[in-house]
Design an enzyme around this catalytic site. Sequence first.
Site, PDB file in Angstrom:
ATOM      1  N   ASP A  17       0.864  -1.191   0.000  1.00 21.54           N
ATOM      2  CA  ASP A  17       0.000   0.000   0.000  1.00 21.54           C
ATOM      3  C   ASP A  17       0.893   1.230   0.000  1.00 21.54           C
ATOM      4  O   ASP A  17       1.568   1.510   0.991  1.00 21.54           O
ATOM      5  CB  ASP A  17      -0.853   0.055   1.280  1.00 21.54           C
ATOM      6  CG  ASP A  17      -1.696  -1.192   1.467  1.00 21.54           C
ATOM      7  OD1 ASP A  17      -2.002  -1.867   0.464  1.00 21.54           O
ATOM      8  OD2 ASP A  17      -2.039  -1.484   2.625  1.00 21.54           O
ATOM      9  N   LYS A  79     -12.369  -7.326  -0.298  1.00 18.79           N
ATOM     10  CA  LYS A  79     -13.467  -7.325   0.689  1.00 18.79           C
ATOM     11  C   LYS A  79     -14.804  -7.345  -0.048  1.00 18.79           C
ATOM     12  O   LYS A  79     -15.672  -6.503   0.170  1.00 18.79           O
ATOM     13  CB  LYS A  79     -13.360  -6.133   1.637  1.00 18.79           C
ATOM     14  CG  LYS A  79     -12.049  -6.158   2.431  1.00 18.79           C
ATOM     15  CD  LYS A  79     -12.010  -5.174   3.563  1.00 18.79           C
ATOM     16  CE  LYS A  79     -10.794  -5.353   4.436  1.00 18.79           C
ATOM     17  NZ  LYS A  79      -9.511  -5.015   3.815  1.00 18.79           N
ATOM     18  N   ASP A  82     -21.116  -7.482  -2.108  1.00 16.37           N
ATOM     19  CA  ASP A  82     -22.269  -6.975  -2.853  1.00 16.37           C
ATOM     20  C   ASP A  82     -23.234  -8.132  -3.109  1.00 16.37           C
ATOM     21  O   ASP A  82     -23.101  -9.191  -2.487  1.00 16.37           O
ATOM     22  CB  ASP A  82     -21.748  -6.342  -4.168  1.00 16.37           C
ATOM     23  CG  ASP A  82     -22.615  -5.189  -4.650  1.00 16.37           C
ATOM     24  OD1 ASP A  82     -23.854  -5.376  -4.705  1.00 16.37           O
ATOM     25  OD2 ASP A  82     -22.070  -4.131  -4.972  1.00 16.37           O
ATOM     26  N   ASN A  85     -24.438 -11.621  -8.128  1.00 18.88           N
ATOM     27  CA  ASN A  85     -24.082 -11.444  -9.531  1.00 18.88           C
ATOM     28  C   ASN A  85     -22.891 -10.502  -9.692  1.00 18.88           C
ATOM     29  O   ASN A  85     -21.972 -10.755 -10.477  1.00 18.88           O
ATOM     30  CB  ASN A  85     -25.323 -10.889 -10.265  1.00 18.88           C
ATOM     31  CG  ASN A  85     -25.124 -10.900 -11.742  1.00 18.88           C
ATOM     32  OD1 ASN A  85     -24.682 -11.900 -12.308  1.00 18.88           O
ATOM     33  ND2 ASN A  85     -25.400  -9.771 -12.375  1.00 18.88           N
ATOM     34  N   THR A  86     -22.903  -9.431  -8.923  1.00 17.84           N
ATOM     35  CA  THR A  86     -21.796  -8.468  -8.949  1.00 17.84           C
ATOM     36  C   THR A  86     -20.543  -9.102  -8.349  1.00 17.84           C
ATOM     37  O   THR A  86     -19.442  -8.967  -8.889  1.00 17.84           O
ATOM     38  CB  THR A  86     -22.193  -7.195  -8.165  1.00 17.84           C
ATOM     39  OG1 THR A  86     -23.360  -6.660  -8.789  1.00 17.84           O
ATOM     40  CG2 THR A  86     -21.101  -6.152  -8.153  1.00 17.84           C
TER      41      THR A  86
HETATM   42  P1  XMP Z   1      -0.764  -2.071   7.679  1.00 18.15           P
HETATM   43  O1  XMP Z   1      -0.125  -0.898   7.015  1.00 18.15           O
HETATM   44  O2  XMP Z   1      -1.714  -1.668   8.764  1.00 18.15           O
HETATM   45  O3  XMP Z   1      -1.633  -2.719   6.489  1.00 18.15           O
HETATM   46  O4  XMP Z   1       0.213  -3.119   8.087  1.00 18.15           O
HETATM   47  C1  XMP Z   1      -2.536  -3.746   6.659  1.00 18.15           C
HETATM   48  C2  XMP Z   1      -3.101  -4.141   5.333  1.00 18.15           C
HETATM   49  O5  XMP Z   1      -4.110  -5.086   5.524  1.00 18.15           O
HETATM   50  C3  XMP Z   1      -5.379  -4.518   5.222  1.00 18.15           C
HETATM   51  N1  XMP Z   1      -6.163  -4.800   6.384  1.00 18.15           N
HETATM   52  C4  XMP Z   1      -7.076  -5.713   6.416  1.00 18.15           C
HETATM   53  N2  XMP Z   1      -7.495  -6.510   5.450  1.00 18.15           N
HETATM   54  N3  XMP Z   1      -8.984  -7.437   7.020  1.00 18.15           N
HETATM   55  C5  XMP Z   1      -8.464  -7.375   5.756  1.00 18.15           C
HETATM   56  O6  XMP Z   1      -8.902  -8.119   4.888  1.00 18.15           O
HETATM   57  C6  XMP Z   1      -8.587  -6.648   8.022  1.00 18.15           C
HETATM   58  O7  XMP Z   1      -9.039  -6.746   9.143  1.00 18.15           O
HETATM   59  C7  XMP Z   1      -7.600  -5.730   7.687  1.00 18.15           C
HETATM   60  N4  XMP Z   1      -6.967  -4.834   8.414  1.00 18.15           N
HETATM   61  C8  XMP Z   1      -6.076  -4.271   7.578  1.00 18.15           C
HETATM   62  C9  XMP Z   1      -5.216  -3.063   4.966  1.00 18.15           C
HETATM   63  O8  XMP Z   1      -6.080  -2.605   3.949  1.00 18.15           O
HETATM   64  C10 XMP Z   1      -3.774  -3.020   4.548  1.00 18.15           C
HETATM   65  O9  XMP Z   1      -3.649  -3.336   3.183  1.00 18.15           O
END
Ligand code: XMP
Length: 258
Positions: A17, A79, A82, A85-86
């Site tokens: 990210d 995540k 929806d 179908n979507t």
């Molecule tokens: P950080 O920078 O906090 O990034 O180490 C964490 C990464 O994981 C994602 N994230 C989650 N993804 N369930 C998920 O599916 C969660 O509970 C969750 N918490 C964080 C977040 O978007 C980032 O990419």
Amino acid sequence: MESSAKKKKSNIILALDLGVDRPQRLLTRSLRILNATHEHLCALKLNRQAVLPLGLFNGVQKIINKAKELDLLTIMDAKINDVGNTNRAIAEYYYKAGFDAVIASPFVGWNEGLQPVFEVAQKMNRGVIVLVYMSHKGAVEGYGQLVQDSNTDQLVPQYRIFAERALKWNADGAVVGATYPEKIREIQAVLKGKVAIYSPGVGVQGGDAESAVRAGADYLIVGRSIVEAEDPERKAKQIRDAAWQGLKTQRQKDRVRK
Ligand code: XMP
């Protein structure tokens, strides 16, 4: 994922990210970080922070191809949430772009919700990982609320029902925040090793790598602590070493207990 982790001797999944930047710079930085850290990882996770600026069949596919070249599995943190179908179309696009697994939200349920995602995953031989308890503080408001179990009429926490669904749906993984080791332990007691636990939230969000694996997390998802570090390679190795040691100690304890 299990064989990838064994082969790479790492259970760290990098969340690439990089925030808001120009697409070309994002792509260059992504590939640079991936090149620097891959030896300490078993997989790569992307989310819409990458898909929106880079495009799925454009920059994101270049990152996926690079990850595959480096022998890393890829997860799309979509995540999915929806109507069926979507959801089916979303999952199919991500799989066609090359992702090995997608993350989906169980709040939409099975029927006309996540069933089509599992169907397309099976058809394309890919994975579905479901959210069970998220890593952020507000998770308690949804995943932690008490709800009436329709089978028993008892009040139970939402995440317990989601853990049972992950088992019933034969999910490839369950996401439980590394920020809540006690929840990992509780959910692990439901999943009993039949569904792997993926834990985000290590470092910046306050979770500790070793505590999470000792509580039962199989894989750790780590983003900012690595990508924003002065030396991402060193940081990735440091987290990998702590997690790997914790995992080994935990497995030894489990063997003795058995
Ligand atoms: P950080 O920078 O906090 O990034 O180490 C964490 C990464 O994981 C994602 N994230 C989650 N993804 N369930 C998920 O599916 C969660 O509970 C969750 N918490 C964080 C977040 O978007 C980032 O990419």
